[in-house]
Write a protein that holds these residues in place. Sequence first.
Motif, PDB file in Angstrom:
ATOM      1  N   ALA A   1      24.238  36.184  57.887  1.00  0.00           N
ATOM      2  CA  ALA A   1      23.839  35.556  56.618  1.00  0.00           C
ATOM      3  C   ALA A   1      24.889  34.541  56.152  1.00  0.00           C
ATOM      4  O   ALA A   1      24.543  33.449  55.695  1.00  0.00           O
ATOM      5  CB  ALA A   1      23.618  36.620  55.548  1.00  0.00           C
ATOM      6  N   ALA A   2      26.170  34.880  56.274  1.00  0.00           N
ATOM      7  CA  ALA A   2      27.233  33.952  55.866  1.00  0.00           C
ATOM      8  C   ALA A   2      27.220  32.698  56.730  1.00  0.00           C
ATOM      9  O   ALA A   2      27.408  31.577  56.228  1.00  0.00           O
ATOM     10  CB  ALA A   2      28.586  34.644  55.950  1.00  0.00           C
ATOM     11  N   TRP A   3      26.989  32.856  58.019  1.00  0.00           N
ATOM     12  CA  TRP A   3      26.908  31.709  58.914  1.00  0.00           C
ATOM     13  C   TRP A   3      25.745  30.800  58.521  1.00  0.00           C
ATOM     14  O   TRP A   3      25.896  29.581  58.433  1.00  0.00           O
ATOM     15  CB  TRP A   3      26.758  32.191  60.351  1.00  0.00           C
ATOM     16  N   ARG A   4      24.571  31.376  58.232  1.00  0.00           N
ATOM     17  CA  ARG A   4      23.418  30.581  57.850  1.00  0.00           C
ATOM     18  C   ARG A   4      23.629  29.886  56.499  1.00  0.00           C
ATOM     19  O   ARG A   4      23.213  28.747  56.309  1.00  0.00           O
ATOM     20  CB  ARG A   4      22.143  31.441  57.807  1.00  0.00           C
ATOM     21  N   VAL A   5      24.285  30.577  55.580  1.00  0.00           N
ATOM     22  CA  VAL A   5      24.583  29.956  54.281  1.00  0.00           C
ATOM     23  C   VAL A   5      25.481  28.739  54.468  1.00  0.00           C
ATOM     24  O   VAL A   5      25.262  27.684  53.865  1.00  0.00           O
ATOM     25  CB  VAL A   5      25.225  30.983  53.322  1.00  0.00           C
ATOM     26  N   SER A   6      26.488  28.853  55.321  1.00  0.00           N
ATOM     27  CA  SER A   6      27.390  27.717  55.547  1.00  0.00           C
ATOM     28  C   SER A   6      26.643  26.550  56.180  1.00  0.00           C
ATOM     29  O   SER A   6      26.900  25.384  55.849  1.00  0.00           O
ATOM     30  CB  SER A   6      28.583  28.134  56.401  1.00  0.00           C
ATOM     31  N   VAL A   7      25.700  26.842  57.079  1.00  0.00           N
ATOM     32  CA  VAL A   7      24.910  25.770  57.695  1.00  0.00           C
ATOM     33  C   VAL A   7      24.061  25.064  56.643  1.00  0.00           C
ATOM     34  O   VAL A   7      24.024  23.833  56.586  1.00  0.00           O
ATOM     35  CB  VAL A   7      24.015  26.345  58.829  1.00  0.00           C
ATOM     36  N   PHE A   8      23.408  25.838  55.776  1.00  0.00           N
ATOM     37  CA  PHE A   8      22.546  25.220  54.763  1.00  0.00           C
ATOM     38  C   PHE A   8      23.351  24.493  53.695  1.00  0.00           C
ATOM     39  O   PHE A   8      22.907  23.469  53.172  1.00  0.00           O
ATOM     40  CB  PHE A   8      21.602  26.253  54.155  1.00  0.00           C
ATOM     41  N   PHE A   9      24.532  24.985  53.356  1.00  0.00           N
ATOM     42  CA  PHE A   9      25.383  24.246  52.425  1.00  0.00           C
ATOM     43  C   PHE A   9      25.844  22.935  53.043  1.00  0.00           C
ATOM     44  O   PHE A   9      25.994  21.930  52.357  1.00  0.00           O
ATOM     45  CB  PHE A   9      26.583  25.074  51.973  1.00  0.00           C
ATOM     46  N   ASP A  10      26.058  22.938  54.353  1.00  0.00           N
ATOM     47  CA  ASP A  10      26.423  21.694  55.025  1.00  0.00           C
ATOM     48  C   ASP A  10      25.263  20.705  54.981  1.00  0.00           C
ATOM     49  O   ASP A  10      25.463  19.511  54.785  1.00  0.00           O
ATOM     50  CB  ASP A  10      26.840  21.982  56.466  1.00  0.00           C
ATOM     51  N   TYR A  11      24.034  21.207  55.134  1.00  0.00           N
ATOM     52  CA  TYR A  11      22.858  20.335  55.019  1.00  0.00           C
ATOM     53  C   TYR A  11      22.742  19.749  53.620  1.00  0.00           C
ATOM     54  O   TYR A  11      22.248  18.649  53.447  1.00  0.00           O
ATOM     55  CB  TYR A  11      21.572  21.097  55.322  1.00  0.00           C
ATOM     56  N   ALA A  12      23.165  20.490  52.629  1.00  0.00           N
ATOM     57  CA  ALA A  12      23.053  20.045  51.241  1.00  0.00           C
ATOM     58  C   ALA A  12      24.126  19.027  50.869  1.00  0.00           C
ATOM     59  O   ALA A  12      24.153  18.550  49.742  1.00  0.00           O
ATOM     60  CB  ALA A  12      23.137  21.241  50.293  1.00  0.00           C
ATOM     61  N   GLY A  13      24.998  18.676  51.803  1.00  0.00           N
ATOM     62  CA  GLY A  13      26.090  17.756  51.522  1.00  0.00           C
ATOM     63  C   GLY A  13      25.685  16.303  51.409  1.00  0.00           C
ATOM     64  O   GLY A  13      26.506  15.444  51.109  1.00  0.00           O
ATOM     65  N   MET A  14      24.434  15.982  51.673  1.00  0.00           N
ATOM     66  CA  MET A  14      23.910  14.619  51.568  1.00  0.00           C
ATOM     67  C   MET A  14      24.743  13.634  52.383  1.00  0.00           C
ATOM     68  O   MET A  14      25.099  12.553  51.925  1.00  0.00           O
ATOM     69  CB  MET A  14      23.826  14.187  50.103  1.00  0.00           C
ATOM     70  N   HIS A  15      25.031  14.000  53.628  1.00  0.00           N
ATOM     71  CA  HIS A  15      25.887  13.174  54.466  1.00  0.00           C
ATOM     72  C   HIS A  15      25.283  11.802  54.754  1.00  0.00           C
ATOM     73  O   HIS A  15      25.988  10.793  54.710  1.00  0.00           O
ATOM     74  CB  HIS A  15      26.196  13.901  55.779  1.00  0.00           C
ATOM     75  N   ALA A  16      23.985  11.755  55.043  1.00  0.00           N
ATOM     76  CA  ALA A  16      23.349  10.467  55.355  1.00  0.00           C
ATOM     77  C   ALA A  16      23.370   9.543  54.141  1.00  0.00           C
ATOM     78  O   ALA A  16      23.655   8.352  54.264  1.00  0.00           O
ATOM     79  CB  ALA A  16      21.915  10.691  55.827  1.00  0.00           C
TER      80      ALA A  16
END
Length: 171
Positions: free
Chosen positions: A118-133
Amino acid sequence: MTGEDPREEPAGSAHRAPGEAPHLDESIRRIRAAATETFSSGLDSGRALRKLVAADMALSRSALGRALAWSAVSVVFGASAWLLAMGAAIALLQSWGLSWLASISIATLISLVVTAIAAWRVSVFFDYAGMHATRRQLSRLGMFSEAGHGDDDDEDETSLTTSASDKAKAS
């Protein structure tokens, strides 16, 4: 002049022959009336849009509050269900002849594995939420550039995006 239909012909134009162009002052009056009507219609549309956005924001705010409340309820009941399930698993392992220590250790190991996933998946989704593009595009435009805060991954993605867009432009 307000309230008049700009398409109506004034009384003074009755003596004009069909196909004859209207006088300049009449044309200006019609254009001014049409512009006023257009501007008024634009203002009305803007007001309606503002009201719609305000109503949507109020609905969204209300829905967010209710969603948070129900999320809290689901977390409480989910945690209690997990504790009961682990208690039942410990009792089952105990009945199979394992010691208390082994039974509790197995239940703890299962809980830690689920927590790690769960912690790994949360970190992945928080990274997606970073609006990198979006941040990349804004920095290309010279806005909000973060000096010295570039990741190697972002630069690789930028070069891939750039090369793909260059290929698209070339074809």
